[in-house]
Write a protein that holds these residues in place. Structure first.
Motif: not given
Length: 237
Positions: A55-61, A81-102
């Motif tokens: 999931a981490q690799e997919v979110m990165e891509a 088009g993928f699924f894993w437990p806590n998908i929404h929470k993991n996606a929000e945390l991933f975006v928060e760690k993206c320096s360009q998004c911040q």
């Protein structure tokens, strides 16, 4: 995930009857296709199940890969088009760690204003038009982006231009709008200079909102190489 795979593959069950019943109820949401586990959903097709490292690799891509738009949490989940437990929470945390998004996060400065009713009976009949620029000077002396938005479908068409002239606009509307979607009924523009900050946009801010989204995506994708924005414009669209 292993318990679900084992149960669907060969019917392996836990020793505890209560755990077995719980597993059977949970497995009703899943199916196996060519050895891959998929989860059924209400509003979307089957979503492929992933482990956390996958999931981490997919979110990165999806987020900042070759066609990544640095989408935020909910949009990032919907496009995968993928699924894993806590998908929404993991996606929000991933975006928060993206320096360009911040660094390029939105800052709302425009005050609220009244909306104007615009009736559109069918797609591609009413288009809002606006300029974005001046941009950093790029190849072929591109310095402007002409953006048009369909009022009905919110479909966006854009093209880099060297100068914001009437002839360039006519050529763009003929090649990109009339020849693709048919003769349009209305073009709405603020009729202002491209340098001005529009206070009362005539299309309720649709063209301006499209400009803002395109600019934000280009900023996040280009970072310091800002003169490559014409190359990244199709990907941003």
């Amino acid at each position: 995930m292993d318990r679900i795979l084992n149960y669907l593959n060969d019917g392996t069950q836990p020793d505890n009857r209560q755990e077995t019943k719980k597993l059977k109820l949970g497995c009703a949401k899943y199916t196996l296709i060519n050895g891959e586990l998929y989860r059924r959903s209400y509003a979307k097709p089957l979503t492929k199940c992933l482990r956390l490292e996958e999931a981490q690799e997919v979110m990165e891509a999806v987020h900042k890969g070759e066609c990544g738009t640095h989408a935020r949490g909910r949009s990032l989940v919907m496009r995968q088009g993928f699924f894993w437990p806590n998908i929404h929470k993991n996606a929000e945390l991933f975006v928060e760690k993206c320096s360009q998004c911040q660094y390029y996060a939105d800052m709302h400065r425009q005050p609220a204003s009244y909306l104007k009713p615009i009736n559109s009976s069918w797609p591609f009949a009413i288009w809002g038009l606006d300029f974005q620029g001046p941009m950093p000077m790029a190849m072929r002396s591109y310095k402007w982006i002409l953006v048009v938005v369909d009022n009905f479908t919110k479909w966006i068409e854009a093209k880099p231009l060297t100068h914001p002239t009437a002839q360039n606009i006519k050529n763009f509307l003929w090649a990109n709008i009339v020849c693709r979607y048919g003769i349009l009924m209305v073009i709405i523009t603020d009729n202002d200079t491209p340098y001005a900050s529009v206070w009362h946009p005539h299309t309720n801010g649709q063209a301006e909102a499209a400009n803002k989204d395109i600019l934000n995506i280009l900023k996040k994708r280009l970072d310091s190489a800002k003169t490559r924005w014409p190359e990244e414009l199709p990907g941003a669209l």
